[in-house]
Scaffold this motif. Sequence first.
Motif, PDB file in Angstrom:
ATOM      1  N   ILE A  76      31.816  43.297 -10.934  1.00 52.21           N
ATOM      2  CA  ILE A  76      30.626  42.906 -11.680  1.00 52.21           C
ATOM      3  C   ILE A  76      30.983  42.252 -13.014  1.00 52.21           C
ATOM      4  O   ILE A  76      30.309  41.332 -13.481  1.00 52.21           O
ATOM      5  N   THR A  77      32.083  42.721 -13.639  1.00 51.62           N
ATOM      6  CA  THR A  77      32.489  42.097 -14.896  1.00 51.62           C
ATOM      7  C   THR A  77      33.035  40.689 -14.661  1.00 51.62           C
ATOM      8  O   THR A  77      32.854  39.798 -15.493  1.00 51.62           O
ATOM      9  N   ASP A  78      33.709  40.492 -13.514  1.00 51.33           N
ATOM     10  CA  ASP A  78      34.165  39.146 -13.176  1.00 51.33           C
ATOM     11  C   ASP A  78      32.981  38.206 -12.988  1.00 51.33           C
ATOM     12  O   ASP A  78      33.022  37.032 -13.361  1.00 51.33           O
ATOM     13  N   LEU A  79      31.914  38.744 -12.401  1.00 50.35           N
ATOM     14  CA  LEU A  79      30.708  37.938 -12.189  1.00 50.35           C
ATOM     15  C   LEU A  79      30.112  37.498 -13.522  1.00 50.35           C
ATOM     16  O   LEU A  79      29.718  36.342 -13.690  1.00 50.35           O
ATOM     17  N   LEU A  80      30.092  38.422 -14.482  1.00 49.92           N
ATOM     18  CA  LEU A  80      29.575  38.093 -15.803  1.00 49.92           C
ATOM     19  C   LEU A  80      30.456  37.054 -16.489  1.00 49.92           C
ATOM     20  O   LEU A  80      29.967  36.093 -17.091  1.00 49.92           O
ATOM     21  N   ALA A  81      31.771  37.254 -16.403  1.00 49.70           N
ATOM     22  CA  ALA A  81      32.696  36.320 -17.050  1.00 49.70           C
ATOM     23  C   ALA A  81      32.623  34.941 -16.406  1.00 49.70           C
ATOM     24  O   ALA A  81      32.688  33.913 -17.081  1.00 49.70           O
ATOM     25  N   ASN A 237      32.449  41.015  -3.664  1.00 48.22           N
ATOM     26  CA  ASN A 237      31.663  41.665  -2.623  1.00 48.22           C
ATOM     27  C   ASN A 237      30.275  42.010  -3.181  1.00 48.22           C
ATOM     28  O   ASN A 237      30.151  42.778  -4.135  1.00 48.22           O
ATOM     29  N   LYS A 238      29.228  41.436  -2.585  1.00 48.43           N
ATOM     30  CA  LYS A 238      27.872  41.651  -3.091  1.00 48.43           C
ATOM     31  C   LYS A 238      27.458  43.117  -2.982  1.00 48.43           C
ATOM     32  O   LYS A 238      26.719  43.626  -3.827  1.00 48.43           O
ATOM     33  N   LYS A 239      27.934  43.799  -1.931  1.00 46.83           N
ATOM     34  CA  LYS A 239      27.614  45.222  -1.794  1.00 46.83           C
ATOM     35  C   LYS A 239      28.178  46.015  -2.971  1.00 46.83           C
ATOM     36  O   LYS A 239      27.520  46.926  -3.494  1.00 46.83           O
TER      37      LYS A 239
END
Length: 441
Positions: A76-81, A237-239
Amino acid sequence: MNPVVISVCVMLVLALMRVNVVVALTFSAMVGGLVAGMSLNDTVAAFESGLGGGATIALSYAMLGTFAVAISKSGITDLLANSVIKRLNGKQDGAKTTGLKYAVLVALVLVTMSSQNVIPVHIAFIPILIPPLLGVFAKLKLDRRMVACVLTFGLITPYMVLPIGFGGIFLNNILLKNLHDNGLGDVVASQIPTAMLLPAGGMIFGLLTAIFFSYRKPREYAETELTQTRSTTTEINKKNIVVAGLGICAALAVQLSTGSMIIGALAGFMVFTFGGVIAWKETHDVFTKGVHMMAMIGFIMISAAGFAAVMKQTGGVETLVASLATSIGDNKPLAALLMLVVGLLVTMGIGSSFSTIPIIATIYVPLAAAFGFSPMATIALVGTAAALGDAGSPASDSTLGPTSGLNADGQHEHIWETVVPTFIHYNIPLIVFGWIAAMVL
């Protein structure tokens, strides 16, 4: 010489010489006890009796570190970055890059402030969010000393003026209660934030100085795995993202309902485990990594609790304030200034503004009344004297937290790149603005 003054000065000198903060705190506590006339055995006993007071905080940070590792594994932090990295890639225009730089800084201020009031997780978000953003900082050539000042601003300023979350604890449960207990019974809760607005202005002044003057120049950092800005959105992974959201909500809900960061972090970690983000056989490794991430903070907080116990045992704080009262005469401006400086010394040593108020309020409230300070001025004096030193103390979680994230790749030194910058940019303006508040309110 006063044992508190000597021990705090010894601790700061050793820290500035890059001596380990735990060693500096322990050694300076021994020096303070001996200067106060205590025997070595009594000093050691007082120090060890205080260590237990830091155990809860240390375990809290260990569990929060484990929770942080679990969150980072979810992606999730990678998604934010990556959302920031996408905007960076291909942008060579200077104006757009500058705009993005300030957008990142504003976002950091808002997130950090939210961690104190809206979602009261304190510094737990820093080792979760900051390491994935080091690549963004490197791409924008942000000086990490500036980022440290931004994070420390967001950790301190909200509790000074916003009476919710940790601010509710500081302003109502601690400051207001101690004012009432020491003779200022007419003060009501609504007056506290108002009296602290001007001192908080000093924090804003320091933040703007750090961003637009002190650390505005671009700074290069060596390229490491953490400073590379690679988009990995397709591998996320979206899950796991859904589980991460549930885990964060569970941690927050349990923490708010129980008041325990330990149980909150444990609840969040169990959601990650049952959700399949962390395999059962990996829990030991994840916990080990989490402890490794936050261990130094934990040991420093334990040592700071022992240091504070010795300082209380010496009676040096009371002696310092009593000598202050007898030597000032009727000089009201000098009284306000020296009361703030004493608060700075006490908080620098203890490392916690929350723990400083009960120590100084007992003497400051009647002292302020003797000098003719109004109730609002007294609130500003006691509140500012406690907040002073939270920034710039080697043992404060307001400095330890930023270092834990910014030093993830070993390129950010705690004392010279977090403690010294935050001391200069926040403690000096706080003294000035706090003194003005005491004079005009």
